[in-house]
Structures are given as C-alpha cells and as structure tokens.
Design a protein around this motif. Structure first.
Motif, PDB file in Angstrom:
ATOM      1  N   ILE A 194       0.852  -1.187   0.000  1.00 34.60           N
ATOM      2  CA  ILE A 194       0.000   0.000   0.000  1.00 34.60           C
ATOM      3  C   ILE A 194       0.886   1.235   0.000  1.00 34.60           C
ATOM      4  CG2 ILE A 194      -1.709   1.344   1.308  1.00 34.60           C
ATOM      5  CD1 ILE A 194      -2.605  -1.303   2.622  1.00 34.60           C
ATOM      6  N   ILE A 195       0.498   2.232  -0.780  1.00 33.20           N
ATOM      7  CA  ILE A 195       1.136   3.545  -0.706  1.00 33.20           C
ATOM      8  C   ILE A 195       0.039   4.578  -0.482  1.00 33.20           C
ATOM      9  CG2 ILE A 195       2.504   5.302  -1.897  1.00 33.20           C
ATOM     10  CD1 ILE A 195       3.920   3.111  -3.408  1.00 33.20           C
ATOM     11  N   THR A 196       0.248   5.472   0.458  1.00 29.52           N
ATOM     12  CA  THR A 196      -0.713   6.534   0.722  1.00 29.52           C
ATOM     13  C   THR A 196      -0.098   7.872   0.330  1.00 29.52           C
ATOM     14  OG1 THR A 196       0.037   6.761   3.024  1.00 29.52           O
ATOM     15  CG2 THR A 196      -1.801   5.268   2.613  1.00 29.52           C
ATOM     16  N   CYS A 197      -0.921   8.704  -0.259  1.00 29.43           N
ATOM     17  CA  CYS A 197      -0.484  10.023  -0.723  1.00 29.43           C
ATOM     18  C   CYS A 197      -1.651  10.984  -0.477  1.00 29.43           C
ATOM     19  CB  CYS A 197      -0.120   9.935  -2.201  1.00 29.43           C
ATOM     20  SG  CYS A 197       0.756  11.359  -2.818  1.00 29.43           S
ATOM     21  N   LEU A 198      -1.830  11.345   0.796  1.00 31.46           N
ATOM     22  CA  LEU A 198      -3.023  12.078   1.196  1.00 31.46           C
ATOM     23  C   LEU A 198      -2.726  13.546   1.470  1.00 31.46           C
ATOM     24  CD1 LEU A 198      -4.738   9.491   3.569  1.00 31.46           C
ATOM     25  CD2 LEU A 198      -4.688   9.590   1.077  1.00 31.46           C
ATOM     26  N   GLU A 199      -3.588  14.404   0.913  1.00 33.74           N
ATOM     27  CA  GLU A 199      -3.423  15.860   1.049  1.00 33.74           C
ATOM     28  C   GLU A 199      -2.017  16.288   0.640  1.00 33.74           C
ATOM     29  OE1 GLU A 199      -5.126  14.243   3.958  1.00 33.74           O
ATOM     30  OE2 GLU A 199      -6.730  14.546   2.510  1.00 33.74           O
ATOM     31  N   MET A 200      -1.495  15.735  -0.426  1.00 34.19           N
ATOM     32  CA  MET A 200      -0.123  15.989  -0.836  1.00 34.19           C
ATOM     33  C   MET A 200       0.004  16.442  -2.285  1.00 34.19           C
ATOM     34  SD  MET A 200       2.548  14.367  -2.617  1.00 34.19           S
ATOM     35  CE  MET A 200       4.332  14.372  -2.582  1.00 34.19           C
ATOM     36  N   VAL A 201      -0.795  15.866  -3.202  1.00 31.67           N
ATOM     37  CA  VAL A 201      -0.573  16.127  -4.626  1.00 31.67           C
ATOM     38  C   VAL A 201      -0.782  17.593  -4.998  1.00 31.67           C
ATOM     39  CG1 VAL A 201      -1.031  13.769  -5.364  1.00 31.67           C
ATOM     40  CG2 VAL A 201      -2.933  15.407  -5.232  1.00 31.67           C
ATOM     41  N   GLU A 202      -1.570  18.318  -4.188  1.00 28.81           N
ATOM     42  CA  GLU A 202      -1.788  19.737  -4.476  1.00 28.81           C
ATOM     43  C   GLU A 202      -0.650  20.617  -3.964  1.00 28.81           C
ATOM     44  OE1 GLU A 202      -4.180  18.958  -0.624  1.00 28.81           O
ATOM     45  OE2 GLU A 202      -3.573  17.871  -2.437  1.00 28.81           O
ATOM     46  N   HIS A 203       0.397  19.999  -3.444  1.00 25.70           N
ATOM     47  CA  HIS A 203       1.526  20.762  -2.902  1.00 25.70           C
ATOM     48  C   HIS A 203       2.833  20.526  -3.668  1.00 25.70           C
ATOM     49  CE1 HIS A 203      -0.798  22.139   0.528  1.00 25.70           C
ATOM     50  NE2 HIS A 203      -1.201  20.895   0.736  1.00 25.70           N
ATOM     51  N   VAL A 204       2.766  19.799  -4.790  1.00 22.43           N
ATOM     52  CA  VAL A 204       3.979  19.543  -5.593  1.00 22.43           C
ATOM     53  C   VAL A 204       3.788  20.084  -7.000  1.00 22.43           C
ATOM     54  CG1 VAL A 204       4.700  17.517  -4.274  1.00 22.43           C
ATOM     55  CG2 VAL A 204       3.172  17.236  -6.234  1.00 22.43           C
ATOM     56  N   PRO A 205       4.880  20.450  -7.690  1.00 18.65           N
ATOM     57  CA  PRO A 205       4.757  20.976  -9.049  1.00 18.65           C
ATOM     58  C   PRO A 205       4.194  19.971 -10.047  1.00 18.65           C
ATOM     59  CG  PRO A 205       6.884  21.576  -8.100  1.00 18.65           C
ATOM     60  CD  PRO A 205       6.254  20.584  -7.169  1.00 18.65           C
ATOM     61  N   ASN A 206       4.530  18.677  -9.892  1.00 18.40           N
ATOM     62  CA  ASN A 206       4.138  17.678 -10.878  1.00 18.40           C
ATOM     63  C   ASN A 206       3.596  16.436 -10.174  1.00 18.40           C
ATOM     64  OD1 ASN A 206       3.908  15.786 -12.934  1.00 18.40           O
ATOM     65  ND2 ASN A 206       5.867  16.290 -13.883  1.00 18.40           N
ATOM     66  N   TYR A 207       2.282  16.418  -9.948  1.00 20.90           N
ATOM     67  CA  TYR A 207       1.703  15.269  -9.243  1.00 20.90           C
ATOM     68  C   TYR A 207       1.712  14.018 -10.108  1.00 20.90           C
ATOM     69  CZ  TYR A 207      -2.600  16.466 -11.775  1.00 20.90           C
ATOM     70  OH  TYR A 207      -3.529  16.752 -12.754  1.00 20.90           O
ATOM     71  N   ALA A 208       1.748  14.173 -11.436  1.00 20.00           N
ATOM     72  CA  ALA A 208       1.808  13.000 -12.312  1.00 20.00           C
ATOM     73  C   ALA A 208       3.083  12.208 -12.073  1.00 20.00           C
ATOM     74  CB  ALA A 208       1.714  13.431 -13.774  1.00 20.00           C
ATOM     75  N   SER A 209       4.181  12.913 -11.813  1.00 20.40           N
ATOM     76  CA  SER A 209       5.442  12.244 -11.494  1.00 20.40           C
ATOM     77  C   SER A 209       5.332  11.466 -10.188  1.00 20.40           C
ATOM     78  CB  SER A 209       6.574  13.273 -11.401  1.00 20.40           C
ATOM     79  OG  SER A 209       7.758  12.676 -10.911  1.00 20.40           O
ATOM     80  N   VAL A 210       4.620  12.049  -9.223  1.00 22.26           N
ATOM     81  CA  VAL A 210       4.411  11.368  -7.940  1.00 22.26           C
ATOM     82  C   VAL A 210       3.641  10.075  -8.145  1.00 22.26           C
ATOM     83  CG1 VAL A 210       3.289  11.532  -5.685  1.00 22.26           C
ATOM     84  CG2 VAL A 210       4.514  13.512  -6.606  1.00 22.26           C
ATOM     85  N   LEU A 211       2.555  10.143  -8.911  1.00 22.39           N
ATOM     86  CA  LEU A 211       1.738   8.950  -9.150  1.00 22.39           C
ATOM     87  C   LEU A 211       2.526   7.879  -9.884  1.00 22.39           C
ATOM     88  CD1 LEU A 211      -1.745  10.401 -10.209  1.00 22.39           C
ATOM     89  CD2 LEU A 211      -0.907   9.843  -7.921  1.00 22.39           C
ATOM     90  N   ALA A 212       3.275   8.280 -10.899  1.00 19.49           N
ATOM     91  CA  ALA A 212       4.050   7.307 -11.677  1.00 19.49           C
ATOM     92  C   ALA A 212       5.103   6.626 -10.823  1.00 19.49           C
ATOM     93  CB  ALA A 212       4.698   8.000 -12.872  1.00 19.49           C
TER      94      ALA A 212
END
Length: 238
Positions: A120-138
C-alpha cells in the motif's frame, strides 16, 4: 521519470516547516487533519486491510496517518521533504514507542534507493503541494507490488472548494493558517484519473469527503465537489 530536484516547491516546504512544532497539537493548525484521520484510516483499511502490510506514506508530515496505520499492525515508512516535520514525526513516534521509519526525501529520490515494493502507498493531502503530481503517481506505481493499492486524497478545483477550503477554512473558521492552500494547485478528479491511467493505475473507488463545521466531523459522501479520497490499484495487465 522526473528528477527529484525538479519536483519540489521550496515555498511549500517552508510553509510546512513553519507548522512542524504544532503538528501534534490537536487544537493547533493541524486540527482538521487530526479530525479527519479516523475517516482516512477507516477508508484505507476498508478497501485494503492494512495489518501485516508494507506501507509507504508519501508526504507524511508529522506522522498523523503514519502512526495510525502502524497501530493497526502495518510496517510503515513515512517520507517528506520537510526536515522539521520529519523531526517532529520521529520525536512523537519515540514518545509513543511506535516502531516506524521516517526519511526526509521526495518520492522520486526514495525510488532511486530501490526499496522493496509496497503493498500500500498513501499520498493524502499531498498532490496539491507539488509541481508535478503525475510524477508522484508514476513513481508510486513503480514502487507498488502487483495488485497493490495507492490511496490519494486532494481538493477539487471548483468554486465551491475555493469557498469551503480557502475562504471558509482559512479565513472564516480559521481551521487552517492562511496560505495553506492555493486554488490553482487544486486537482480535479478527472485530471487525477487521467494521470493515474497514464501510469497503469486503475481507479477502484472514489468518495467525497464532507466536513460539518457544527459537529466538527468528517464523513464520506458521493459529492466530489470539495474533497475526495480515492483508491487506485496497480494494473498488472500491461
């Protein structure tokens, strides 16, 4: 894959460094996260039982979610780019005598260490705080076991979300420090789904999250117009 040095917003890190000393004050700036956490943990556990699972908490901050998952029997690693938040997380875990691993790192840099894959990976209340959330998801997808789960939560980019999450939460009710969120960085569910599909993550469930300021309670809803939380599964067909 994006170089880790490019996917960091220094202003965001500075913002959360400034909140680190009050991370575990349940009546402080992180009060909404403390109030929301039982709902987040229940949602995750309902869709993927966490006991005995290897979990990575991306953007863990001071460890509110990280500790709660560990208390349910998971082996949890938390990563965050805020040095002061990581310090607060380590100190609190030590006080509570909870066995956790915390690292000051971006997800991209962490992936370069070639860790064992996670259930499991959790990424909560985080993607709106990085320049490129697509990179985070990938990058999260690359670190998941086959059929592993990625949980993501964020704020929708709608006028209603602006009214509730910024005007209401930061200025009227003062639930969060002013400037915590920037409307332009909010992520619409369709945008999140598209980025997930691009890296072979399949949507399994998505729910809205509603806050009642009178009862000070959060609940799940079908309305995605403000906050949402989603589970994606690693697509093993490709």
């Amino acid at each position: 894959m994006m170089n880790e040095s490019n996917n960091v917003d220094k202003d965001e890190i500075k913002k959360f460094d400034g909140m680190a000393s009050t991370w575990w004050d349940q009546n402080g700036p992180m009060k909404p996260l403390h109030q929301m956490n039982p709902l987040r943990v229940d949602y995750i556990n309902q869709h993927h039982a966490v006991a005995n699972q290897r979990i990575l908490d991306v953007g863990c901050g001071g460890g509110i979610l990280t500790e709660a998952l560990a208390k349910k029997g998971a082996s949890v690693t938390g990563i965050d780019m805020s040095q002061k938040a990581i310090h607060a997380a380590k100190e609190h875990a030590k006080q509570e005598k909870i066995d956790l691993t915390y690292l000051e790192s971006s997800i991209e840099a962490f992936a370069q260490t070639k860790p064992e894959p996670f259930d499991i990976i959790t990424c909560l209340e985080m993607v709106e705080h990085v320049p490129n959330y697509a990179s985070v998801l990938a990058t999260c997808q690359s670190l998941l076991k086959p059929n592993g789960s990625l949980f993501v939560s964020t704020i929708n980019r709608t006028p209603k979300a602006y009214l509730f999450a910024i005007v209401g939460a930061e200025y009227v009710l003062r639930l969060l420090p002013r400037g915590t969120h920037e409307y332009a960085k909010f992520v619409q569910p369709a945008e999140l789904h598209q980025a997930a599909e691009t890296c072979q993550l399949k949507l399994n469930n998505i729910s809205g999250v509603h806050y009642n300021p009178l009862t000070q309670h959060f609940k799940l809803t079908n309305n995605l117009s403000v906050n949402c939380i989603a589970r994606y599964k690693k697509d093993t067909k490709n």
